[in-house]
Design a protein around this motif. Structure first.
Motif, short mmCIF file in Angstrom:
data_model
loop_
_atom_site.label_atom_id
_atom_site.label_comp_id
_atom_site.label_asym_id
_atom_site.label_seq_id
_atom_site.Cartn_x
_atom_site.Cartn_y
_atom_site.Cartn_z
N LEU A 10 73.40 7.05 15.53
CA LEU A 10 73.06 7.46 16.89
C LEU A 10 74.03 8.58 17.28
O LEU A 10 75.24 8.37 17.30
CB LEU A 10 73.20 6.27 17.83
N SER A 19 70.36 17.02 23.86
CA SER A 19 70.43 16.73 22.43
C SER A 19 70.44 17.98 21.55
O SER A 19 70.89 17.93 20.41
CB SER A 19 69.26 15.82 22.02
N SER A 26 72.67 16.36 13.73
CA SER A 26 71.55 15.44 13.47
C SER A 26 70.74 15.89 12.26
O SER A 26 70.40 15.09 11.38
CB SER A 26 70.64 15.35 14.70
N THR A 36 68.62 9.32 11.63
CA THR A 36 69.45 9.79 12.74
C THR A 36 68.60 10.06 13.97
O THR A 36 67.54 10.69 13.87
CB THR A 36 70.18 11.10 12.35
N SER A 38 68.92 11.28 18.27
CA SER A 38 69.80 11.88 19.28
C SER A 38 69.04 11.99 20.60
O SER A 38 68.43 13.02 20.90
CB SER A 38 70.28 13.26 18.82
N ALA A 63 71.38 5.11 26.06
CA ALA A 63 71.97 5.00 24.72
C ALA A 63 71.95 3.55 24.24
O ALA A 63 71.75 3.28 23.04
CB ALA A 63 73.40 5.52 24.75
N GLU A 66 68.60 2.55 22.65
CA GLU A 66 68.45 3.13 21.31
C GLU A 66 69.34 2.40 20.30
O GLU A 66 68.93 2.13 19.17
CB GLU A 66 68.81 4.62 21.34
N PHE A 67 70.57 2.09 20.71
CA PHE A 67 71.50 1.44 19.80
C PHE A 67 71.03 0.04 19.42
O PHE A 67 71.07 -0.35 18.24
CB PHE A 67 72.89 1.37 20.44
N LEU A 70 68.29 0.20 16.90
CA LEU A 70 68.79 0.51 15.55
C LEU A 70 69.45 -0.71 14.92
O LEU A 70 69.27 -0.98 13.73
CB LEU A 70 69.78 1.67 15.62
N ILE A 79 77.87 5.39 15.37
CA ILE A 79 77.69 6.19 16.57
C ILE A 79 78.61 7.40 16.50
O ILE A 79 79.80 7.26 16.20
CB ILE A 79 78.01 5.41 17.86
#
Length: 228
Positions: A10, A19, A26, A36, A38, A63, A66-67, A70, A79
């Motif tokens: 991330l 981004s 990325s 990856t 972003s 964020a 998204e984390f 993942l 990260i």
């Protein structure tokens, strides 16, 4: 080579940017087989008015989603945070357990006034006014409440540094005007990580991924991911 189903990364951009400012990193990681993403954080892609309606918590929330996604789909998640994105990365690492953390020009101590004043003096002597126009644009475009929430995020994240036990890579440009170089010292020395590395780039300014050392920075990050 890291297989795509083994690790995801991330990549988080900085304050008052998006981004595209970390796109080169990325793309570099994607080209080498690492999944990856972003995301552009809340409010930052919009107008100054929209920026001022978001908070530090909104940036984290983007964020965070998204984390977590993942973490549910990959064995390991790293990260990488550029500038303010490094503060968000610290928060996520402490609260959700990233497997690797890299910070790039991440502020603990903001704004190197001596560098700014030195640049202004050189501009006046050389009658080159483009840098002055840049400073004016930055001041004019920076949302007031956004800056306040950046300060709140900074005060919340500084105490978290001592809790970082994740493998840590700290990168800092020595010509950075927005972040003082001793920020990297703080991150490196105060973290509890048993596996950490600090790299200074002599000719790099704040927007390190636009500068002449961008390929070296991307390469160092990739190699660190491969090693830990």
């Amino acid at each position: 080579m890291i297989k795509a189903n083994d690790m995801a990364v991330l990549v988080l951009h900085g304050f008052n940017s998006c981004s595209k400012d970390v796109k080169i990193l990325s793309d570099y990681l994607k080209d080498r087989g690492i999944y990856t993403i972003s995301p552009t954080l809340a409010g930052i892609k919009g107008t100054k008015k929209e920026w001022n309606t978001t908070t530090w918590r909104d940036w984290i929330s983007n964020a965070e989603k998204e984390f977590i996604h993942l973490k549910q789909n990959f064995k390991r998640v790293a990260i990488i945070g550029f500038s303010m994105g490094g503060l968000v990365a610290l928060y996520l690492t402490c609260n959700y357990g990233a497997d690797v953390l890299a910070t790039v020009n991440t502020p603990i101590y903001c704004a190197d006034i001596r560098k700014v004043l030195g640049n202004i003096k050189r501009c006046i002597r050389k009658r080159s006014y483009d840098p002055l126009k840049y400073y004016y644009r930055v001041i004019n475009e920076t949302p007031f409440w956004g800056a306040i929430h950046l300060s709140l995020g900074l005060s919340e994240c500084i105490p978290l540094v001592e809790k970082i036990k994740t493998p840590l890579l700290v990168i800092q440009g020595l010509k950075d005007e927005a972040v003082r170089w001793k920020s990297a010292d703080y991150l490196f020395c105060r973290s509890a990580s048993p596996w950490k590395k600090k790299i200074y780039y002599r000719n790099a300014n704040h927007f390190i991924f636009d500068g002449e050392e961008k390929e070296d920075v991307c390469q160092e990050i990739f190699h660190y991911l491969m090693q830990v």
